[in-house]
Write a protein that holds these residues in place. Structure first.
Motif, short mmCIF file in Angstrom:
data_model
loop_
_atom_site.label_atom_id
_atom_site.label_comp_id
_atom_site.label_asym_id
_atom_site.label_seq_id
_atom_site.Cartn_x
_atom_site.Cartn_y
_atom_site.Cartn_z
N TYR A 1 0.84 -1.21 0.00
CA TYR A 1 0.00 0.00 0.00
C TYR A 1 0.86 1.24 0.00
O TYR A 1 0.61 2.20 -0.73
CB TYR A 1 -0.95 -0.01 1.21
CG TYR A 1 -1.99 -1.09 1.11
CD1 TYR A 1 -2.33 -1.86 2.21
CD2 TYR A 1 -2.62 -1.36 -0.08
CE1 TYR A 1 -3.28 -2.85 2.12
CE2 TYR A 1 -3.55 -2.35 -0.19
CZ TYR A 1 -3.89 -3.09 0.92
OH TYR A 1 -4.82 -4.09 0.82
N SER B 1 -9.40 -4.15 -2.99
CA SER B 1 -9.24 -4.78 -1.68
C SER B 1 -10.17 -4.13 -0.66
O SER B 1 -10.65 -4.79 0.26
CB SER B 1 -7.78 -4.68 -1.22
OG SER B 1 -7.40 -3.35 -1.12
N LEU B 2 -10.45 -2.82 -0.85
CA LEU B 2 -11.40 -2.17 0.04
C LEU B 2 -12.78 -2.79 -0.11
O LEU B 2 -13.47 -3.08 0.88
CB LEU B 2 -11.45 -0.67 -0.29
CG LEU B 2 -12.25 0.19 0.67
CD1 LEU B 2 -11.58 0.16 2.02
CD2 LEU B 2 -12.33 1.61 0.16
N ASP C 1 -13.45 -5.81 -1.12
CA ASP C 1 -13.41 -7.14 -0.50
C ASP C 1 -13.62 -7.05 0.99
O ASP C 1 -14.38 -7.82 1.59
CB ASP C 1 -12.06 -7.80 -0.78
CG ASP C 1 -12.03 -8.38 -2.17
OD1 ASP C 1 -10.93 -8.65 -2.67
OD2 ASP C 1 -13.12 -8.55 -2.74
N LEU C 2 -12.91 -6.08 1.61
CA LEU C 2 -13.02 -5.90 3.05
C LEU C 2 -14.45 -5.60 3.45
O LEU C 2 -14.99 -6.22 4.39
CB LEU C 2 -12.12 -4.72 3.45
CG LEU C 2 -11.65 -4.69 4.88
CD1 LEU C 2 -10.77 -5.89 5.13
CD2 LEU C 2 -10.89 -3.41 5.15
N ILE C 3 -15.09 -4.68 2.72
CA ILE C 3 -16.45 -4.30 3.08
C ILE C 3 -17.39 -5.48 2.90
O ILE C 3 -18.24 -5.77 3.74
CB ILE C 3 -16.91 -3.10 2.23
CG1 ILE C 3 -16.07 -1.89 2.58
CG2 ILE C 3 -18.39 -2.82 2.47
CD1 ILE C 3 -16.44 -0.65 1.83
N ASN D 1 -16.69 -8.60 3.05
CA ASN D 1 -16.48 -9.61 4.08
C ASN D 1 -17.06 -9.19 5.40
O ASN D 1 -17.41 -10.03 6.24
CB ASN D 1 -14.98 -9.88 4.24
CG ASN D 1 -14.46 -10.72 3.10
OD1 ASN D 1 -15.23 -11.37 2.41
ND2 ASN D 1 -13.15 -10.69 2.91
N MET D 2 -17.12 -7.87 5.61
CA MET D 2 -17.63 -7.40 6.89
C MET D 2 -19.13 -7.58 6.98
O MET D 2 -19.67 -7.86 8.05
CB MET D 2 -17.29 -5.91 7.06
CG MET D 2 -16.13 -5.68 7.99
SD MET D 2 -16.18 -4.04 8.61
CE MET D 2 -14.77 -3.38 7.80
#
Lengths: 128, 67
Positions: free
Chosen positions: A67, A118-119, A121-123, A125-126
């Motif tokens: 990053y 990736s952001l 993906d993170l959201i 997954n949350m």
């Protein structure tokens, strides 16, 4: 204090540039170009130490090194694009300058895509 | 740093010399040679500055890991 040297070089180059632009506008471009490059190279060494400090900080915080590298590349692209666009504007080529800036924006967007992915993906997954 | 600053003075000196030679040749009636010296001066300065620009791009590339 390096700032004095830099300001002195800038002033001398500006005076020379005005002198040359009256007679030969083509050569005036080269003087401002060369001065800009020289001042940047002079500061570049200081920038290197700032980069190292940033890297150490990022290691402590445990974020992925990729990053920081992406952010660094974006800053580099922005700087070079601005440099080129400003030189073009100085010699009166506003069209070329806008196109350079546009290209810079597109390249930065392309570089930022992995971070966006990736952001997402993170959201995703949350949210269960 | 000292070496770098000399380049600015060299470019300015070449500019002034080219201008003077240009004026002399125009007054003497040789317009085509005046045009030629102007062109030669511009090309010479161009080669000098291209080295600097390559240097700049290399530095930015290594510094921002843009390779």
């Amino acid at each position: 204090m390096e700032i004095f040297q830099i300001v002195a070089i800038g002033l001398v180059a500006a005076i020379l540039s005005v002198l040359i632009k009256n007679e030969k506008p083509e050569l005036g471009i080269y003087i401002s170009l060369a001065t800009g490059i020289i001042i940047f190279l002079f500061i570049a060494t200081k920038l290197q130490s700032v980069m190292e400090i940033l890297e150490q900080l990022s290691n402590k915080i445990n974020i992925d090194a990729i990053y920081l590298s992406i952010i660094l590349k974006i800053v580099g692209i922005a700087y070079i694009a601005e440099f080129g666009a400003q030189i073009c504007r100085d010699v009166g080529e506003g069209v070329i300058a806008s196109k350079i800036e546009f290209a810079g924006k597109i390249l930065i967007m392309v570089m930022a895509v992995p971070i966006l992915v990736s952001l997402m993906d993170l959201i995703i997954n949350m949210v269960p | 740093m000292v070496m770098n600053v000399d380049i600015i003075f060299k470019i300015a000196a070449i500019g002034i010399v080219v201008t003077v030679v240009n004026q002399v040749l125009i007054k003497a009636g040789r317009e085509e040679q005046a045009m030629l010296t102007t062109l030669v001066g511009v090309v010479v300065v161009l080669t000098m500055v291209i080295n600097l620009v390559t240097n700049l791009f290399d530095t930015v590339k290594t510094m921002f890991h843009l390779y």
